[in-house]
Design a protein around this motif. Structure first.
Motif, PDB file in Angstrom:
ATOM      1  N   ALA A   1      48.041 138.348  26.810  1.00  0.00           N
ATOM      2  CA  ALA A   1      46.822 139.087  26.433  1.00  0.00           C
ATOM      3  C   ALA A   1      45.610 138.554  27.191  1.00  0.00           C
ATOM      4  CB  ALA A   1      46.599 138.994  24.927  1.00  0.00           C
ATOM      5  N   MET A   2      45.505 137.240  27.329  1.00  0.00           N
ATOM      6  CA  MET A   2      44.392 136.647  28.081  1.00  0.00           C
ATOM      7  C   MET A   2      44.473 137.073  29.548  1.00  0.00           C
ATOM      8  SD  MET A   2      42.420 134.915  26.059  1.00  0.00           S
ATOM      9  CE  MET A   2      42.708 136.311  24.988  1.00  0.00           C
ATOM     10  N   SER A   3      45.667 137.065  30.097  1.00  0.00           N
ATOM     11  CA  SER A   3      45.853 137.473  31.493  1.00  0.00           C
ATOM     12  C   SER A   3      45.461 138.938  31.692  1.00  0.00           C
ATOM     13  CB  SER A   3      47.308 137.244  31.897  1.00  0.00           C
ATOM     14  OG  SER A   3      47.529 137.671  33.207  1.00  0.00           O
ATOM     15  N   GLU A   4      45.844 139.785  30.757  1.00  0.00           N
ATOM     16  CA  GLU A   4      45.487 141.202  30.849  1.00  0.00           C
ATOM     17  C   GLU A   4      43.974 141.397  30.753  1.00  0.00           C
ATOM     18  OE1 GLU A   4      47.622 143.283  27.807  1.00  0.00           O
ATOM     19  OE2 GLU A   4      49.561 142.940  28.760  1.00  0.00           O
ATOM     20  N   THR A   5      43.333 140.632  29.895  1.00  0.00           N
ATOM     21  CA  THR A   5      41.885 140.747  29.736  1.00  0.00           C
ATOM     22  C   THR A   5      41.166 140.391  31.042  1.00  0.00           C
ATOM     23  OG1 THR A   5      42.032 140.225  27.385  1.00  0.00           O
ATOM     24  CG2 THR A   5      39.890 139.891  28.437  1.00  0.00           C
ATOM     25  N   VAL A   6      41.590 139.304  31.674  1.00  0.00           N
ATOM     26  CA  VAL A   6      40.981 138.896  32.939  1.00  0.00           C
ATOM     27  C   VAL A   6      41.261 139.940  34.020  1.00  0.00           C
ATOM     28  CG1 VAL A   6      41.000 137.148  34.758  1.00  0.00           C
ATOM     29  CG2 VAL A   6      40.999 136.443  32.363  1.00  0.00           C
ATOM     30  N   ALA A   7      42.498 140.450  34.053  1.00  0.00           N
ATOM     31  CA  ALA A   7      42.850 141.466  35.055  1.00  0.00           C
ATOM     32  C   ALA A   7      42.051 142.750  34.839  1.00  0.00           C
ATOM     33  CB  ALA A   7      44.342 141.753  35.013  1.00  0.00           C
TER      34      ALA A   7
ATOM     35  N   LEU B   1      56.926 130.613  17.249  1.00  0.00           N
ATOM     36  CA  LEU B   1      55.609 130.127  17.679  1.00  0.00           C
ATOM     37  C   LEU B   1      55.450 130.262  19.193  1.00  0.00           C
ATOM     38  CD1 LEU B   1      55.376 126.937  15.447  1.00  0.00           C
ATOM     39  CD2 LEU B   1      54.043 129.040  15.192  1.00  0.00           C
ATOM     40  N   ALA B   2      56.500 129.957  19.927  1.00  0.00           N
ATOM     41  CA  ALA B   2      56.454 130.096  21.387  1.00  0.00           C
ATOM     42  C   ALA B   2      56.242 131.552  21.782  1.00  0.00           C
ATOM     43  CB  ALA B   2      57.731 129.545  22.015  1.00  0.00           C
ATOM     44  N   PHE B   3      56.906 132.470  21.045  1.00  0.00           N
ATOM     45  CA  PHE B   3      56.731 133.896  21.323  1.00  0.00           C
ATOM     46  C   PHE B   3      55.266 134.302  21.148  1.00  0.00           C
ATOM     47  CE2 PHE B   3      56.293 138.183  19.597  1.00  0.00           C
ATOM     48  CZ  PHE B   3      56.782 138.923  20.659  1.00  0.00           C
ATOM     49  N   LEU B   4      54.657 133.860  20.045  1.00  0.00           N
ATOM     50  CA  LEU B   4      53.251 134.209  19.792  1.00  0.00           C
ATOM     51  C   LEU B   4      52.324 133.571  20.835  1.00  0.00           C
ATOM     52  CD1 LEU B   4      53.170 133.940  15.906  1.00  0.00           C
ATOM     53  CD2 LEU B   4      53.118 136.012  17.297  1.00  0.00           C
ATOM     54  N   ALA B   5      52.600 132.336  21.218  1.00  0.00           N
ATOM     55  CA  ALA B   5      51.771 131.678  22.232  1.00  0.00           C
ATOM     56  C   ALA B   5      51.900 132.396  23.569  1.00  0.00           C
ATOM     57  CB  ALA B   5      52.181 130.209  22.363  1.00  0.00           C
ATOM     58  N   ASP B   6      53.122 132.796  23.934  1.00  0.00           N
ATOM     59  CA  ASP B   6      53.317 133.531  25.185  1.00  0.00           C
ATOM     60  C   ASP B   6      52.637 134.893  25.146  1.00  0.00           C
ATOM     61  OD1 ASP B   6      54.745 131.431  26.198  1.00  0.00           O
ATOM     62  OD2 ASP B   6      56.716 132.345  25.861  1.00  0.00           O
ATOM     63  N   ASP B   7      52.698 135.555  23.995  1.00  0.00           N
ATOM     64  CA  ASP B   7      52.040 136.850  23.842  1.00  0.00           C
ATOM     65  C   ASP B   7      50.520 136.693  24.006  1.00  0.00           C
ATOM     66  OD1 ASP B   7      52.182 139.708  23.220  1.00  0.00           O
ATOM     67  OD2 ASP B   7      51.105 139.131  21.386  1.00  0.00           O
ATOM     68  N   HIS B   8      49.983 135.612  23.460  1.00  0.00           N
ATOM     69  CA  HIS B   8      48.551 135.342  23.609  1.00  0.00           C
ATOM     70  C   HIS B   8      48.201 135.107  25.074  1.00  0.00           C
ATOM     71  CE1 HIS B   8      45.010 132.648  23.734  1.00  0.00           C
ATOM     72  NE2 HIS B   8      44.547 133.514  22.859  1.00  0.00           N
TER      73      HIS B   8
ATOM     74  N   ALA C   1      39.180 132.265  29.015  1.00  0.00           N
ATOM     75  CA  ALA C   1      40.592 132.580  28.774  1.00  0.00           C
ATOM     76  C   ALA C   1      41.445 131.320  28.863  1.00  0.00           C
ATOM     77  CB  ALA C   1      41.075 133.634  29.770  1.00  0.00           C
ATOM     78  N   MET C   2      41.156 130.462  29.852  1.00  0.00           N
ATOM     79  CA  MET C   2      41.919 129.213  29.976  1.00  0.00           C
ATOM     80  C   MET C   2      41.693 128.315  28.756  1.00  0.00           C
ATOM     81  SD  MET C   2      41.829 128.262  34.056  1.00  0.00           S
ATOM     82  CE  MET C   2      40.126 127.811  34.063  1.00  0.00           C
ATOM     83  N   ALA C   3      40.460 128.226  28.284  1.00  0.00           N
ATOM     84  CA  ALA C   3      40.164 127.422  27.092  1.00  0.00           C
ATOM     85  C   ALA C   3      40.897 127.972  25.879  1.00  0.00           C
ATOM     86  CB  ALA C   3      38.655 127.389  26.847  1.00  0.00           C
ATOM     87  N   ASN C   4      40.961 129.292  25.761  1.00  0.00           N
ATOM     88  CA  ASN C   4      41.675 129.906  24.641  1.00  0.00           C
ATOM     89  C   ASN C   4      43.168 129.601  24.697  1.00  0.00           C
ATOM     90  OD1 ASN C   4      39.285 130.972  23.731  1.00  0.00           O
ATOM     91  ND2 ASN C   4      39.635 133.008  24.580  1.00  0.00           N
ATOM     92  N   VAL C   5      43.743 129.640  25.887  1.00  0.00           N
ATOM     93  CA  VAL C   5      45.171 129.338  26.043  1.00  0.00           C
ATOM     94  C   VAL C   5      45.439 127.888  25.642  1.00  0.00           C
ATOM     95  CG1 VAL C   5      47.018 129.064  27.757  1.00  0.00           C
ATOM     96  CG2 VAL C   5      45.630 131.138  27.744  1.00  0.00           C
ATOM     97  N   VAL C   6      44.550 126.980  26.036  1.00  0.00           N
ATOM     98  CA  VAL C   6      44.719 125.568  25.667  1.00  0.00           C
ATOM     99  C   VAL C   6      44.642 125.401  24.158  1.00  0.00           C
ATOM    100  CG1 VAL C   6      43.619 123.293  25.814  1.00  0.00           C
ATOM    101  CG2 VAL C   6      43.951 124.653  27.872  1.00  0.00           C
ATOM    102  N   ARG C   7      43.693 126.083  23.515  1.00  0.00           N
ATOM    103  CA  ARG C   7      43.567 125.992  22.054  1.00  0.00           C
ATOM    104  C   ARG C   7      44.830 126.462  21.358  1.00  0.00           C
ATOM    105  NH1 ARG C   7      38.118 127.308  22.207  1.00  0.00           N
ATOM    106  NH2 ARG C   7      38.617 129.509  22.184  1.00  0.00           N
TER     107      ARG C   7
END
Length: 109
Positions: free
Chosen positions: A94-100, A84-91, A59-65
């Protein structure tokens, strides 16, 4: 075990000696079962920790990408920076929810 039992069974009747032997055997078997359960639970806990670590790292690698893509696209079209910032924040969410979700699922198992 039988040598120890015969030493103590000199004064016991044969039926008493058998009962004592069975009781000792049950006690030892119970200890082995409890040890096996602890070993298995340890293996499960280690597997859960490894799985959560792997998912968090991915998830961290995906956020960096996505952050890198965000920065590059923002340079191409500065007027789209907010979108673009909105989409990056939404991503990121989503990564945080997946880990949770995984952490919650692992806690239940």
């Amino acid at each position: 075990m039988s040598a120890e039992l015969s030493r103590y069974s000199a004064d016991l009747l044969p039926g008493d000696a058998r009962r004592a032997g069975r009781a000792i055997s049950r006690y030892q078997t119970g200890g082995q079962v409890r040890t096996a359960k602890v070993d298995t639970e340890t293996d499960v806990a280690m597997a859960k920790a490894d799985a959560l670590t792997a998912v968090t790292g991915q998830a961290m690698a995906n956020v960096v990408r996505v952050a890198q893509a965000h920065r590059q696209l923002e340079q191409l079209a500065p007027e789209a920076a907010g979108r673009l910032a909105f989409l990056a924040d939404d991503h990121l969410l989503a990564m945080s929810e997946t880990v949770a979700d995984l952490r919650r699922d692992l806690r239940r198992r």
